[in-house]
Design a protein around this motif. Structure first.
Motif, PDB file in Angstrom:
ATOM      1  N   SER A   1       0.838  -1.200   0.000  1.00 31.66           N
ATOM      2  CA  SER A   1       0.000   0.000   0.000  1.00 31.66           C
ATOM      3  C   SER A   1       0.874   1.252   0.000  1.00 31.66           C
ATOM      4  O   SER A   1       2.024   1.229   0.444  1.00 31.66           O
ATOM      5  CB  SER A   1      -0.916   0.017   1.228  1.00 31.66           C
ATOM      6  N   LYS A   2       0.328   2.354  -0.478  1.00 32.47           N
ATOM      7  CA  LYS A   2       1.067   3.615  -0.470  1.00 32.47           C
ATOM      8  C   LYS A   2       1.247   4.098   0.965  1.00 32.47           C
ATOM      9  O   LYS A   2       0.452   3.776   1.849  1.00 32.47           O
ATOM     10  CB  LYS A   2       0.349   4.661  -1.312  1.00 32.47           C
ATOM     11  N   ALA A   3       2.295   4.878   1.180  1.00 31.06           N
ATOM     12  CA  ALA A   3       2.619   5.344   2.528  1.00 31.06           C
ATOM     13  C   ALA A   3       2.166   6.791   2.734  1.00 31.06           C
ATOM     14  O   ALA A   3       2.361   7.650   1.863  1.00 31.06           O
ATOM     15  CB  ALA A   3       4.121   5.232   2.775  1.00 31.06           C
ATOM     16  N   THR A   4       1.601   7.036   3.897  1.00 30.04           N
ATOM     17  CA  THR A   4       1.206   8.382   4.295  1.00 30.04           C
ATOM     18  C   THR A   4       2.434   9.173   4.717  1.00 30.04           C
ATOM     19  O   THR A   4       3.270   8.673   5.473  1.00 30.04           O
ATOM     20  CB  THR A   4       0.227   8.311   5.481  1.00 30.04           C
ATOM     21  N   VAL A   5       2.573  10.389   4.221  1.00 29.25           N
ATOM     22  CA  VAL A   5       3.681  11.250   4.636  1.00 29.25           C
ATOM     23  C   VAL A   5       3.305  11.857   5.989  1.00 29.25           C
ATOM     24  O   VAL A   5       2.392  12.686   6.077  1.00 29.25           O
ATOM     25  CB  VAL A   5       3.970  12.345   3.601  1.00 29.25           C
ATOM     26  N   TYR A   6       4.003  11.432   7.013  1.00 25.95           N
ATOM     27  CA  TYR A   6       3.623  11.801   8.383  1.00 25.95           C
ATOM     28  C   TYR A   6       3.706  13.314   8.584  1.00 25.95           C
ATOM     29  O   TYR A   6       4.713  13.963   8.271  1.00 25.95           O
ATOM     30  CB  TYR A   6       4.543  11.092   9.379  1.00 25.95           C
TER      31      TYR A   6
END
Length: 544
Positions: A125-130
């Protein structure tokens, strides 16, 4: 208990060969596979040292040169079996290299190559930019870093660097095949080691932002429980950019450019473009951008106190790749390196901390390797060359202080002590290439012997290699699948810090070399990681 400690994998025919006894024997003999005695000798009493706690006797059987399986016998005590021959380390090398394949993240492992260690696609899955309101990012791929499923830019860059510097110094590594999927390139097929490294390089490219900076890591917010990789469904986060990661990626992409150009010019060109982009960001951001975990997150932090060593490595690697003097001048400007250069009489005390460091936290030694490969006479070249040789001489002196001939001191038995050892063996390997000495080779051999069983735990710290190889790494996939660990994993090793609960069952006064338990709970003693395997590849490539 009376024991005979020996390298449980083997020896090259012309190598110095020693076993260590912890008891006073009337004599020893070497027994071949047919049970015949082929050598008899007397063990030399060394005495008790503080790192092992053993009263040691040394059995030298260097006269044994014929290929075959052997063991040492003293009275009614027998050692583990070992092999003598030119191909003594062939299986070990293949196993250690293939570990990176088993640690691949993303689209799963092929049953054809992974066998029972196969797993489904994971972390795709794509990663959320924290902390940023921006679209999620595809960072699928690369290697799981260690016993956990995190992927970390600095750690990954250093592991790749060990492997690519090994290729540069010892091209025979390109001939090693270890049963992974083949990868096509402009010139046909990539050698296996470059095909595997490309998996991590492609991932690291995804970790670079448009402005050239690099996210420090991608992980879930907290470590996953002991489950299979594909069962870890928690949200992925890209955590803050750091100058540490950006500099390391600038360096390793420049290094990779010098290797992949012979196989795929377009890919090599892309690597150099990405390196220059990262370096440009560093130039625009002179102040260190360090890294600290987000509050409440417990995945690997990989913190560093400064980014000078990282910037030095980036400058040195780009100087070696491009030949542009600007990067040489930039390397000279990095503090505390120019200060080290000016220290003069304090040189010997200083070198071990600066230009001979090959770990993830101090990478100036990797920059030194680029300068050595450049082989261009300069003040800095001569300085790093001298630093490596002086450090190798210090390690030789250390090796005379204990019965195992080990180049470590008690303070080196920290978390990942086997990495400390392997960094030292890298120093000895490079120093011996610069200024060949029997003492360097013998100290290196003793260190490898220790890793492979000649230690007071009587254990080989590489899975599947040696009669008494460790079996229970702190590693999620094998534990979850109820499988023995795949062969070739390097354990962190003895650690006087005893930071986990299981390790704290050991008595506080345990000798450093004995601060070890082969148990999956012992993350401070028995975890694995990519950058504990990679320096062993470098050292074995040197022996080839």
């Amino acid at each position: 208990m009376n024991k005979i400690f020996v390298n449980q994998v083997g020896f090259m025919p012309n190598a110095e060969k020693k076993a260590v006894l912890n008891f006073d024997a009337a004599g020893f003999q070497v027994i071949d596979a047919n049970g015949e005695s082929v050598l008899k000798g007397e063990a030399t009493h060394f005495g008790t040292d503080e790192i092992s706690g053993e009263d040691t006797y040394i059995a030298d059987f260097s006269q044994i040169k014929n290929q075959g399986m052997y063991k040492i016998l003293a009275g009614d005590v027998s050692s583990a079996s070992f092999f003598v021959g030119e191909n003594a380390f062939d299986k070990l090398m293949k196993d250690v290299c293939k570990c990176f394949y088993y640690l691949r993240c993303g689209h799963g492992l092929d049953k054809k190559y992974a066998g029972k260690y196969y797993h489904e696609p994971c972390h795709v899955s794509k990663a959320t930019v924290y902390g940023e309101d921006v679209p999620a990012v595809d960072v699928c791929g690369g290697w799981h870093d260690a016993g956990d499923f995190g992927r970390y830019s600095t750690a990954g860059a250093v592991a790749v660097a060990h492997l690519l510097y090994a290729v540069r110094f010892f091209p025979k590594l390109l001939e090693v095949e270890f049963d992974i999927p083949k990868v096509s390139c402009e010139k046909g097929l990539l050698p296996d080691i470059l095909a595997e490294v490309k998996v991590e390089l492609d991932f690291l490219m995804k970790m670079q932002r448009e402005d050239g900076s690099v996210w420090h890591k991608v992980t879930t917010f907290s470590h996953a429980p002991f489950i299979m990789p594909e069962d870890d469904k928690e949200e992925l986060f890209l955590f803050n950019v750091s100058s540490l990661a950006t500099a390391d990626i600038a360096a390793v992409f420049a290094l990779a450019n010098t290797v992949y150009g012979a196989y795929d010019k377009e890919y090599a060109k892309l690597l150099l473009e990405r390196s220059l982009k990262a370096y440009k960001w560093l130039e625009a951001n002179n102040d260190a951008v360090l890294f600290k975990n987000a509050e409440g997150s417990n995945t690997g932090e990989y913190p560093e106190n400064e980014d000078n060593s990282n910037r030095f490595w980036a400058a040195a690697a780009l100087f070696e790749a491009t030949g542009e003097k600007k990067y040489y001048q930039d390397a000279l400007k990095q503090k505390p390196f120019i200060e080290a250069y000016d220290k003069g009489d304090a040189f010997k005390e200083y070198t071990g901390n600066i230009f001979t460091c090959f770990g993830w936290a101090d990478v100036a030694g990797l920059g030194a390797l680029s300068l050595i490969l450049k082989d261009e006479v300069s003040e800095l070249y001569e300085f790093v060359k001298r630093a490596l040789i002086e450090e190798a001489n210090r390690l030789v002196r250390n090796s005379s202080e204990n019965g195992f001939g080990l180049c470590m001191k008690k303070e080196n038995f920290i978390w990942g002590s086997n990495m400390e050892l392997l960094k030292y063996l890298m120093v000895l390997t490079v120093a011996n290439k610069l200024e060949p000495k029997a003492e360097f080779v013998n100290t290196l051999t003793a260190g490898l012997n220790y890793l492979l069983g000649c230690n007071s735990m009587d254990v080989s710290y590489v899975t599947g290699n040696g009669e008494k190889a460790f079996k229970n790494p702190h590693l999620r996939p094998t534990f979850a699948a109820k499988l023995d660990a795949w062969p070739g994993l390097v354990s962190g090793g003895p650690n006087t810090g005893l930071q986990d609960e299981r390790a704290q069952e050991l008595p506080k006064d345990t000798a450093p070399m004995k601060c070890y338990i082969d148990h999956v709970d012992c993350y401070s003693l028995n975890e694995i990681t990519i950058y504990w395997n990679s320096p062993l590849v470098f050292v074995l490539a040197g022996l080839m």
